[in-house]
Design an enzyme around this catalytic site. Structure first.
Site, PDB file in Angstrom:
ATOM      1  N   CYS A 144      17.497 -22.366   1.040  1.00 41.15           N
ATOM      2  CA  CYS A 144      17.772 -22.246   2.477  1.00 41.15           C
ATOM      3  C   CYS A 144      17.020 -21.016   3.021  1.00 41.15           C
ATOM      4  O   CYS A 144      15.852 -20.832   2.733  1.00 41.15           O
ATOM      5  CB  CYS A 144      19.276 -22.168   2.704  1.00 41.15           C
ATOM      6  SG  CYS A 144      19.785 -22.281   4.439  1.00 41.15           S
ATOM      7  N   ASP A 299      20.072 -33.896   4.462  1.00 45.16           N
ATOM      8  CA  ASP A 299      20.246 -32.524   4.956  1.00 45.16           C
ATOM      9  C   ASP A 299      20.245 -32.531   6.483  1.00 45.16           C
ATOM     10  O   ASP A 299      19.259 -32.910   7.113  1.00 45.16           O
ATOM     11  CB  ASP A 299      19.116 -31.638   4.431  1.00 45.16           C
ATOM     12  CG  ASP A 299      19.412 -30.154   4.566  1.00 45.16           C
ATOM     13  OD1 ASP A 299      20.201 -29.793   5.455  1.00 45.16           O
ATOM     14  OD2 ASP A 299      18.866 -29.367   3.785  1.00 45.16           O
ATOM     15  N   HIS A 328      22.678 -30.816   2.271  1.00 47.21           N
ATOM     16  CA  HIS A 328      22.186 -29.450   2.174  1.00 47.21           C
ATOM     17  C   HIS A 328      22.875 -28.656   1.070  1.00 47.21           C
ATOM     18  O   HIS A 328      22.242 -27.881   0.357  1.00 47.21           O
ATOM     19  CB  HIS A 328      22.388 -28.735   3.516  1.00 47.21           C
ATOM     20  CG  HIS A 328      21.821 -27.352   3.551  1.00 47.21           C
ATOM     21  ND1 HIS A 328      20.471 -27.115   3.703  1.00 47.21           N
ATOM     22  CD2 HIS A 328      22.412 -26.133   3.431  1.00 47.21           C
ATOM     23  CE1 HIS A 328      20.255 -25.802   3.682  1.00 47.21           C
ATOM     24  NE2 HIS A 328      21.411 -25.190   3.517  1.00 47.21           N
TER      25      HIS A 328
END
Length: 350
Positions: A144, A299, A328
């Protein structure tokens, strides 16, 4: 009662339903689960940050792994418990693992910038990991926003990064999950986060949690999934850990918050090659080590098209891009990330 239930609802699995309601009652009445980390010890500290060393169960790879997670959430999502831990999965596969825990800044940390986090914290922690391991090179992996930070450092540091992996990584900030009007307002300058950040100095974790809830309003669907699968003890335990982590948001230093929104979301400086960190120009073309980038098919926080540009921006000849089934968080929550990464990394870690 079992006979009565069977007579009224002939297709009812009484044992399954009993287990379901017992598990739901457990969730409502018991404390949040304790997260027990993979065996570790601290090898470096700075302010609120800690560098954890997790030794391999049986060392099979000469190159250690250094994991970087987002500044916005608690890092224990990468070490969420036995059987589901990314860290544990890597140590079981023979890697020495270093995990940087940024900590949660207080009001006294309001002036910490992205430059500070990337140079004073991450780069110095990476130096310490190299010294501690005795290795000549190290593999760097970011997830991320941690992937964005890892890519930035990899492009400006002279430290020997053997391999770089970026998972669900935002590189192009001109698109994403922010509402179109909000993103447009930031990009045109009609909307600014500066006043908000200055007023709070350090953004409280409670406000960041509310922001995440607005950007990813999937709480209803997760509760439906919980109800339908509450008879599954393993699923319930995983859900409880996820629920604990979701609500356990970090605070965010105001200076870094402003810099992130202005340099990345507003001006998209990383993609344009205009970002400067610690007096060093961030040019992703400087990255020439083996690169592995992957996105998640479901995601809703980091879109695939936000990650893809990095493949054309780096100079790496050995580079791989893949999309894996999942959301995610699910790949790290289940520990699958360790399996995915090991398949690519093992041949590059000798």
């Amino acid at each position: 009662m079992k006979t009565l239930g069977a007579n009224l609802f002939p297709n009812l699995d009484v044992e399954k339903e009993t287990k379901r309601w017992k598990q739901l009652y457990k969730i409502m009445t018991e404390p949040k689960p304790e997260i027990i980390p993979t065996p570790r010890h601290a090898v470096w500290k700075k302010n609120k940050a800690t560098l954890w060393y997790h030794p391999a169960k049986e060392k099979r790879h000469a190159i250690p792994v250094f994991l970087v997670y987002s500044l916005l959430n608690k890092v224990y999502i990468l070490d969420i418990g036995e059987g589901n831990s990314v860290v544990g999965g890597l140590t079981e596969r023979g890697y020495d693992v270093y995990l940087l825990d940024w900590g949660s800044p207080g009001l006294e940390d309001a002036d910490i910038t992205l430059d500070n986090y990337i140079i004073d914290y991450l780069e110095n922690a990476l130096k310490r990991a190299l010294r501690h391991s005795g290795a000549k090179e190290i593999s760097l992996a970011g997830y991320c926003l941690g992937g964005t930070i890892a890519a930035i450092l990899a492009s400006i540091t002279e430290l020997p990064i053997k391999n770089l992996s970026l998972a669900a990584v935002p590189i192009d900030f001109s698109i994403g999950v922010l509402p179109d009007k909000l993103l447009e307002g930031l990009q045109t300058g009609e909307l600014s986060v500066d006043g908000f950040a200055d007023a709070h100095e350090t953004i409280p974790s409670e406000l960041l949690y509310l922001m995440f809830r607005m950007l990813s309003p999937g709480d209803g669907s997760t509760k439906i999934n919980l109800f339908t699968r509450a008879h599954d003890e393993k699923y319930v335990e995983k859900w409880r850990r996820m629920d604990k982590w979701t609500k356990d948001t970090s605070s965010f230093a105001g200076a870094a918050f402003k810099q992130m929104f202005n340099d990345l979301y507003k001006n998209n400086k990383l993609l344009k090659g205009e970002l400067v960190i610690g007096g060093r120009k961030v040019d992703l073309k400087n990255i020439n080590c083996p690169l592995f980038v992957f996105s998640c098919s479901r995601d809703t926080l980091i879109l695939e098209k936000q990650s893809l540009p990095v493949m054309d921006l780096v100079s790496s000849k050995d580079k791989t891009y893949e999309v894996f089934e999942g959301g995610h968080v699910s790949l790290v929550l289940t520990g699958v990330f360790a399996e995915i990464w090991d398949k690519w990394l093992s041949a590059r870690s000798q």
